[in-house]
Write a protein that holds these residues in place. Structure first.
Motif, PDB file in Angstrom:
ATOM      1  N   SER A  47      44.713 -35.732 -14.575  1.00 39.36           N
ATOM      2  CA  SER A  47      45.186 -37.011 -15.114  1.00 39.36           C
ATOM      3  C   SER A  47      44.305 -37.489 -16.263  1.00 39.36           C
ATOM      4  O   SER A  47      43.145 -37.086 -16.396  1.00 39.36           O
ATOM      5  N   THR A  68      44.284 -41.045 -19.405  1.00 35.20           N
ATOM      6  CA  THR A  68      44.962 -42.127 -20.114  1.00 35.20           C
ATOM      7  C   THR A  68      44.956 -41.791 -21.599  1.00 35.20           C
ATOM      8  O   THR A  68      43.921 -41.414 -22.159  1.00 35.20           O
ATOM      9  N   ARG A 125      45.681 -43.228 -25.335  1.00 34.86           N
ATOM     10  CA  ARG A 125      45.824 -44.445 -26.139  1.00 34.86           C
ATOM     11  C   ARG A 125      46.137 -44.059 -27.580  1.00 34.86           C
ATOM     12  O   ARG A 125      45.329 -43.428 -28.258  1.00 34.86           O
ATOM     13  N   ALA A 165      59.683 -45.712 -17.222  1.00 32.86           N
ATOM     14  CA  ALA A 165      58.249 -45.743 -16.910  1.00 32.86           C
ATOM     15  C   ALA A 165      57.385 -45.521 -18.147  1.00 32.86           C
ATOM     16  O   ALA A 165      56.212 -45.919 -18.171  1.00 32.86           O
ATOM     17  N   VAL A 166      57.942 -44.893 -19.168  1.00 33.41           N
ATOM     18  CA  VAL A 166      57.171 -44.567 -20.371  1.00 33.41           C
ATOM     19  C   VAL A 166      57.088 -45.803 -21.258  1.00 33.41           C
ATOM     20  O   VAL A 166      58.107 -46.401 -21.615  1.00 33.41           O
ATOM     21  N   HIS A 167      55.879 -46.179 -21.613  1.00 28.98           N
ATOM     22  CA  HIS A 167      55.690 -47.383 -22.426  1.00 28.98           C
ATOM     23  C   HIS A 167      56.192 -47.182 -23.856  1.00 28.98           C
ATOM     24  O   HIS A 167      56.046 -46.093 -24.420  1.00 28.98           O
ATOM     25  N   GLN A 191      49.534 -44.720 -22.433  1.00 30.36           N
ATOM     26  CA  GLN A 191      50.254 -44.020 -21.373  1.00 30.36           C
ATOM     27  C   GLN A 191      49.245 -43.391 -20.411  1.00 30.36           C
ATOM     28  O   GLN A 191      48.290 -42.750 -20.850  1.00 30.36           O
ATOM     29  N   GLN A 192      49.471 -43.565 -19.103  1.00 28.59           N
ATOM     30  CA  GLN A 192      48.681 -42.860 -18.104  1.00 28.59           C
ATOM     31  C   GLN A 192      49.537 -41.691 -17.617  1.00 28.59           C
ATOM     32  O   GLN A 192      50.645 -41.881 -17.116  1.00 28.59           O
ATOM     33  N   ILE A 216      54.117 -40.596 -15.028  1.00 26.14           N
ATOM     34  CA  ILE A 216      53.702 -41.378 -16.194  1.00 26.14           C
ATOM     35  C   ILE A 216      53.651 -42.843 -15.796  1.00 26.14           C
ATOM     36  O   ILE A 216      54.630 -43.384 -15.262  1.00 26.14           O
ATOM     37  N   ASN A 217      52.501 -43.450 -16.007  1.00 26.31           N
ATOM     38  CA  ASN A 217      52.285 -44.854 -15.668  1.00 26.31           C
ATOM     39  C   ASN A 217      52.646 -45.156 -14.210  1.00 26.31           C
ATOM     40  O   ASN A 217      53.255 -46.182 -13.885  1.00 26.31           O
TER      41      ASN A 217
END
Length: 231
Positions: free
Chosen positions: A91, A93, A95, A158-160, A171-172, A186-187
């Motif tokens: 995993s 994050t 940016r 879920a995807v920003h 996005q995480q 995702i997120n």
């Protein structure tokens, strides 16, 4: 040539142009490119390599404790000491500080797993990547490209989504191997899953065991925070 013949020819040429669609943005060459993080390696996509582009056309460096990726050609990075076997989750994050600042349309970035024989003609890996437009894509190399959720990916709530060009979007992303299932979240929402037999078929992954890392499509800039392996 008669006017009617010229008109028909222009219509045909125009039709060809429409069918082919608008030209893709060319790969930029990143200034002061290369890899500046000990233990890391990278490879550009095969098509870019055939055009003479190299890993020096993109850049991987540290920004404090975080990885900072700026690509010309699409690039896959991995640390030679980072290996995952059996059941695991990778995993990080991601940016994107300035959405679409290096391109004229969205490009994705995300997690890589199952990387084997990297940098050779037999390389294989799988990745799940998010776009700041609200889409994601699961794709691999084995060694030729293969799609797991369509050539252009798909939208998921879920995807920003970035508010606008040059806005920040975060996005995480995580990829998990558990039992006979491979999945991407995702997120905090699982957006894709498949059986191991689907991703390890002929022309796809050699194994879900292998190196893990990150991937960024061409002409992107992204900060990678807290890349880690969990069991």
């Amino acid at each position: 040539m008669k006017c009617t013949q010229i008109a028909v020819m222009l219509m045909v040429l125009g039709g060809v142009a429409v069918a082919q669609g608008p030209p893709q943005d060319a790969n930029r060459k990143v200034e002061h490119g290369g890899i500046f993080v000990p233990g890391w390696k990278g490879v550009v996509d095969d098509l870019s390599a055939k055009r003479g582009e190299t890993i020096e056309n993109s850049r991987l460096a540290m920004d404090g404790k975080n990885l900072h990726v700026t690509t010309g050609p699409a690039t896959t990075y991995w640390n030679v000491s980072d290996m995952a076997k059996g059941d695991y989750t990778v995993s990080a994050t991601f940016r994107e500080p300035h959405y679409m600042n290096l391109n004229d349309h969205p490009h994705p970035y995300g997690i890589v797993i199952g990387a084997n024989d990297m940098g050779t003609e037999n390389q294989s890996f799988l990745y799940c990547a998010a776009y700041g437009s609200g889409k994601f894509i699961v794709r691999g190399m084995g060694p030729g490209p293969f799609q797991m959720n369509g050539r252009t990916g798909q939208e998921n709530e879920a995807v920003h989504k970035a508010a606008a060009k040059d806005a920040e979007v975060v996005q995480q992303i995580s990829m998990q191997v558990k039992g006979d299932t491979v999945s991407c979240s995702i997120n905090g929402t699982q957006v894709w899953s498949a059986s191991k037999t689907d991703v390890m078929a002929s022309g796809k992954l050699k194994s879900t065991d292998g190196a893990y890392g990150i991937r960024s499509a061409h002409n992107t800039e992204v900060e990678v925070i807290d890349l880690k392996l969990s069991k």
